[in-house]
Design an enzyme around this catalytic site. Structure first.
Site, mmCIF file in Angstrom:
data_model
loop_
_atom_site.group_PDB
_atom_site.id
_atom_site.type_symbol
_atom_site.label_atom_id
_atom_site.label_comp_id
_atom_site.label_asym_id
_atom_site.label_seq_id
_atom_site.Cartn_x
_atom_site.Cartn_y
_atom_site.Cartn_z
ATOM 1 C CG HIS A 169 -5.398 2.303 7.214
ATOM 2 N ND1 HIS A 169 -5.472 0.996 6.788
ATOM 3 C CD2 HIS A 169 -6.529 2.542 7.909
ATOM 4 C CE1 HIS A 169 -6.605 0.457 7.208
ATOM 5 N NE2 HIS A 169 -7.265 1.383 7.889
ATOM 6 C CE1 TYR B 125 1.981 2.272 8.469
ATOM 7 C CE2 TYR B 125 0.918 3.915 9.857
ATOM 8 C CZ TYR B 125 0.946 3.157 8.707
ATOM 9 O OH TYR B 125 -0.062 3.305 7.777
ATOM 10 N NE ARG C 287 -2.019 0.665 3.909
ATOM 11 C CZ ARG C 287 -1.310 1.347 4.801
ATOM 12 N NH1 ARG C 287 -0.993 2.599 4.571
ATOM 13 N NH2 ARG C 287 -0.888 0.771 5.915
#
Length: 367
Positions: free
Chosen positions: A269, A278, A265
């Site tokens: 998100h 992260y 991805r």
């Protein structure tokens, strides 16, 4: 020997030790994998067009979120080969059970893009008629759609047809109990369902290594007696070849099949996420170099199946499509706040009627 012709036994459940790949990251042909026929050239060219259009749609939906036209949008940029490959492996009368991240796949399936975005706009319904388009409603709860997919697949089998169901799920969804219940349910019933795991390496901010100790998510099917495979999810040719085999197996009565696609991805998100907290920019750059559209374009150009005029035409068609979506989405929707109370109960309760009357009174006082 073709995949569908493998003899029975535990060994035939095992996925390839490394992900199946037809095309290297630079677009050159890789060593052809045994047992998976290459998709026809025409399908690959069509897949390229749909990937370009899907990527542009994805970017437009992201922009609409920033403009306040959507409440939220989960981008699938980087997972384009999975999105398009999954759809192209199905017939029009097969069923697709998507996740919240699969809007690109729904557009590639031929659904009205505004109807696809209706749920993400904040509407109380999914925007399209699932029975008419053979696409279940997009869902936010993880993996719940996998159990529903098995139920519908079993119903198709009992009715005597040869329809197949494909259930999309993310790597995070494989950690949910519903996913494991669905695998067991499907295997016992020999339901014609394909579980397509798009492993994009993160369940929101949780990396795969903190989700599972399995060598690959494809191995999760073995314990349930399900044939499994892993594939390079950024290689459209490989994704389509493996899914073709999985769908053919299910359609022929071979039972469920689990396919794990290794992909990434590229964006956050959702628009509410800060992915920089992260993962590193260097990691994203490495995956940007493995972009599935660039890989397929280089492959098709190298084989003389795609030229400059084709690339320009695909880009122009995508821009026109995005423009139509933007124009339609910029129109304010006509809403009725009192719809909040519709379809809550078959027969409204006294409390619900009281709440509805209260809101109606407040709305009247503002006119």
């Amino acid at each position: 020997m073709s995949v569908a012709a493998r003899p029975p036994g535990a060994e035939h459940l095992l996925p390839s030790p490394v992900p199946v790949r037809f095309v290297a990251a630079d677009g050159t042909a890789a060593e052809p994998p045994a047992g998976y026929p290459a998709p026809a050239d025409g399908r690959l060219v069509e897949a390229y067009r749909r990937m370009v259009l899907g990527r542009r749609f994805d970017a437009q939906a992201t922009a609409l979120t920033r403009q306040g036209r959507l409440a939220v949008y989960p981008s699938s940029r980087g997972q384009d080969a999975c999105q398009i490959g999954g759809v192209l492996a199905l017939r029009a009368d097969d069923w697709l059970f998507p996740t919240y991240r699969d809007s690109m796949a729904l557009v590639a399936r031929g659904l009205d893009p505004v109807e696809v975005l209706t749920l993400l706009r904040g509407s109380w319904h999914c925007g399209y008629n699932p029975a008419a388009v053979r696409v279940a409603p997009q869902c936010t709860p993880l993996a719940t759609q996998t159990v529903h997919a098995v139920g519908l697949a079993d119903a198709l089998r009992r009715k005597g047809g040869d329809g197949v169901v494909m259930a999309f799920v993310g790597d995070g969804g494989t950690s949910e109990g519903d996913f494991h219940e669905a695998l067991n349910y499907a295997a016992v019933l020999r339901a014609p369902v394909v579980f397509f795991v798009q492993n994009n390496k993160y369940a929101i901010s949780v990396p795969l290594a903190k989700q599972t100790a399995a060598p690959a998510l494809a191995y999760k099917g073995i314990g349930y007696g399900i044939r499994s495979e892993q594939v390079d999810g950024n290689d459209l040719v490989a994704v389509l070849a493996v899914l073709d085999a999985a769908v053919a197996n299910a359609r022929a009565g071979g039972g469920p099949f689990l396919v794990e696609a290794h992909t990434y991805r590229m964006d956050a998100h959702t628009n509410a996420d800060d992915a920089a907290r992260y993962r590193t920019a260097e990691e994203v750059e490495r995956w940007e170099a493995a972009d599935p559209i660039a890989r397929l374009e280089a492959h098709l150009r190298g084989r003389g199946l795609l030229g400059d005029e084709d690339v320009v035409a695909a880009g122009e068609a995508a821009e026109e499509f995005a423009g139509r979506v933007r124009e339609r989405m910029n129109a304010d929707p006509v809403t009725d706040p009192l719809e909040l109370f519709d379809h809550v109960f078959a027969e409204p309760t006294p409390q619900l009627r009281e709440q509805r009357d209260l809101l109606a009174s407040e709305l009247s006082s503002e006119e």
